[in-house]
Design an enzyme around this catalytic site. Structure first.
Site, PDB file in Angstrom:
ATOM      1  N   SER A  66      -7.534  18.506  12.157  1.00 12.06           N
ATOM      2  CA  SER A  66      -6.811  19.975  11.510  1.00 12.06           C
ATOM      3  C   SER A  66      -8.164  20.755  12.289  1.00 12.06           C
ATOM      4  CB  SER A  66      -7.668  19.696   9.899  1.00 12.06           C
ATOM      5  OG  SER A  66      -8.939  20.134   9.863  1.00 12.06           O
ATOM      6  N   LYS A  67      -7.424  22.525  12.642  1.00 13.39           N
ATOM      7  CA  LYS A  67      -8.411  23.146  12.651  1.00 13.39           C
ATOM      8  C   LYS A  67      -9.507  23.288  11.708  1.00 13.39           C
ATOM      9  CE  LYS A  67      -4.604  27.286  13.134  1.00 13.39           C
ATOM     10  NZ  LYS A  67      -4.503  27.445  12.427  1.00 13.39           N
ATOM     11  N   ARG A  68      -9.319  23.576  10.459  1.00 12.01           N
ATOM     12  CA  ARG A  68     -10.804  23.308  10.012  1.00 12.01           C
ATOM     13  C   ARG A  68     -12.302  22.709  11.177  1.00 12.01           C
ATOM     14  NH1 ARG A  68      -9.725  21.286   5.098  1.00 12.01           N
ATOM     15  NH2 ARG A  68      -7.964  21.411   5.777  1.00 12.01           N
ATOM     16  N   ARG A  69     -11.429  21.943  11.824  1.00 11.43           N
ATOM     17  CA  ARG A  69     -12.410  21.114  11.955  1.00 11.43           C
ATOM     18  C   ARG A  69     -12.268  20.964  13.988  1.00 11.43           C
ATOM     19  NH1 ARG A  69     -11.398  17.984   7.959  1.00 11.43           N
ATOM     20  NH2 ARG A  69     -10.106  16.532   9.352  1.00 11.43           N
TER      21      ARG A  69
END
Ligand code: GLU
Length: 479
Positions: free
Chosen positions: A260-263
């Site tokens: 995911s974008k967050r990671r």
């Protein structure tokens, strides 16, 4: 086993991204599988933009998707089709379904639906639409309430089981009891100008499109498995030929959680910017969920030759940046120097460094590419040809010692006069080493530190020859 294309229809696959952001790596991978499958069978590959989420879709995102597809070399034979340009067609099909009794209007308000779910929860039941507006023989429906714009629902079969042989996961069955009458068409927003058409939901538009576009094989992420029974039922209601489905498992991040974008980076564009080559990305993405024996490196042509829909992994693959870097390094080594020169030039331009001499860039790329995993790393090396460097104090102290300074000065004077070529520079260096009874590293390392601000480089004579003579002399002036 090669899944034979069904009923002799020529293979047509598609990728159907939603333009709500960059092209996600997972979508790029299913695009690659769809493309390779079509190419393998001499069929066609279609691009469809699923832009019905009007609030989140943007033209910019469409452009990013087109650019990423182009960069990866996933050429499509048809499209891009845009769902928002096909609204009239969805309405036509909805009307046919209402007439045929496979769809119906539902006037439930959001408040009524909330109350329905609340009551179901209170009774400990699974929440679902209870079919109150679904016509049935002998059933009397209430009069349509004034001022409410109806949605249209699909009349899902009430019983039976939906089963399909998934190209990736094998046989999947879901009981119709588990799924309710889904909304296939929403009314236009309140206050929309008269004549505005309502927008279909994903599960309906996707079926009409796959039908109209003659799609025979659908590869997509397995987050859609729960949607597939509805789609199969809608295909049946439309008496449309059913494609085959292959649901690819999600890609996990290094931490074992969904990528995911967050990671970290999840878009194709981000990897392009980080200096990966498209053929390396394709190769890596292909292997992430598919295999051909133990082959790790293969060309697009080989992939097309081998990709027959078998050997797709059932379980999630893990994104492995180190392996991707390794794959990219292999392709960098093989890449032509002129091509790398142009890529480095672009990369340097993003740093405000103007590097006009492509022939020089190509010579530099040839020298440094074996040490690099990305074009960005290659540009990190080559930047020193255009921008001054600042050697670290500790490197200067460790390597530019009083013991070697006299020899460095002599060498500098010789370099002012030799023919400016790697061979002549190397010969001058060897002569000075012999005269001063020094070993190669005793002069090569301080030269590296002073000229490149690094302690390790390819052969120093070849490195120095990349610079203009005056620049090398100027970087040695401090000794
Ligand atoms: N627009 C859908 C998505 O991006 C397409 C899914 C499908 O391929 O059917 O997930």
């Amino acid at each position: 086993m090669k899944p034979a294309p069904r009923s002799g229809r020529s293979v047509r696959t598609r990728i159907a991204p939603s333009p709500t952001g960059f092209l996600h790596l997972g979508t790029a991978r299913t695009a690659l599988y769809s493309w390779a499958y079509a190419r393998h069978h001499g069929g066609q590959f279609v691009l469809r933009i699923e832009d019905t989420d009007v609030a989140r879709s943007s033209d910019e995102s469409v452009q990013q998707i087109l650019d990423a597809m182009h960069w990866l070399g996933l050429d499509y034979d048809e499209g891009p089709y845009f769902q928002m340009q096909r609204l009239a067609r969805y309405h036509e099909v909805v009307e046919q379904m209402i007439a045929a009794g496979t769809a119906y209007r539902c006037w439930c308000t959001p408040e009524e639906l909330d109350a329905m779910r609340e009551a179901q929860r209170a009774r400990g039941e699974k929440t679902r639409y209870d079919g109150r507006w679904r016509p049935a023989p002998g059933k009397v429906l209430p009069p349509a309430p004034a001022g409410v714009q109806p949605v249209v629902r699909f009349a899902n079969p009430g019983d039976g089981v939906v089963t399909w042989d998934d190209l990736v996961k094998g046989t999947i069955s879901i009981a119709n009891e588990e799924i309710d009458d889904l909304i296939i068409l929403r009314p236009p927003p309140e206050g929309a100008p008269p004549g505005t058409l309502g927008v279909p939901t994903y599960n309906f538009a996707v079926v009409v499109d796959d039908w109209d576009m003659g799609i025979t094989h659908v590869f997509r992420g397995d987050e859609h498995i729960n949607n597939t029974p509805w789609q199969i039922n809608i295909f049946a209601a439309l008496k449309a030929p059913l494609p085959e489905f292959g649901h690819c498992p999600i890609i996990l991040g290094e931490d074992g959680l969904k990528l995911s974008k967050r990671r970290g980076a999840v878009s194709v564009t981000a990897y392009q910017e980080m200096g990966y080559l498209p053929e390396a990305m394709l190769n890596y993405l292909a292997r992430l969920g598919w295999s051909h024996g133990d082959d790790e490196l293969f060309t697009r042509e080989q992939m097309v030759q081998w990709f027959d829909g078998s050997h797709l992994a059932k379980s999630p693959a893990q994104w492995d940046p180190a392996k991707l870097a390794w794959v990219n390094a292999q392709y960098l080594k093989k890449a032509g120097d002129e091509r790398l020169a142009a890529l480095v030039q672009q990369q340097l331009a993003t740093r405000g460094v103007v590097a006009g001499d492509l022939a020089l860039l190509a010579r530099a790329a040839a020298l440094f590419k074996d040490r690099c995993s990305t074009v960005v790393e290659l540009a990190d090396w080559i930047e020193m040809l255009f921008v001054g460097v600042r050697p670290r104090e500790e490197d200067l102290a460790a390597h530019v010692t009083p013991a070697v300074v006299p020899a460095l000065r002599v060498l500098r004077d010789r370099l002012a006069e030799v023919e400016w070529s790697a061979a002549a520079i190397g010969a001058a260096l060897k002569a000075v080493l012999a005269e001063h009874q020094l070993k190669m590293p005793q002069l090569a390392v301080p030269l590296r530190v002073l000229v490149t601000a690094r302690t390790q480089t390819p052969s120093i004579d070849a490195v120095l020859a990349l610079f203009p003579r005056e620049e090398v002399l100027s970087r040695l002036r401090s000794v």
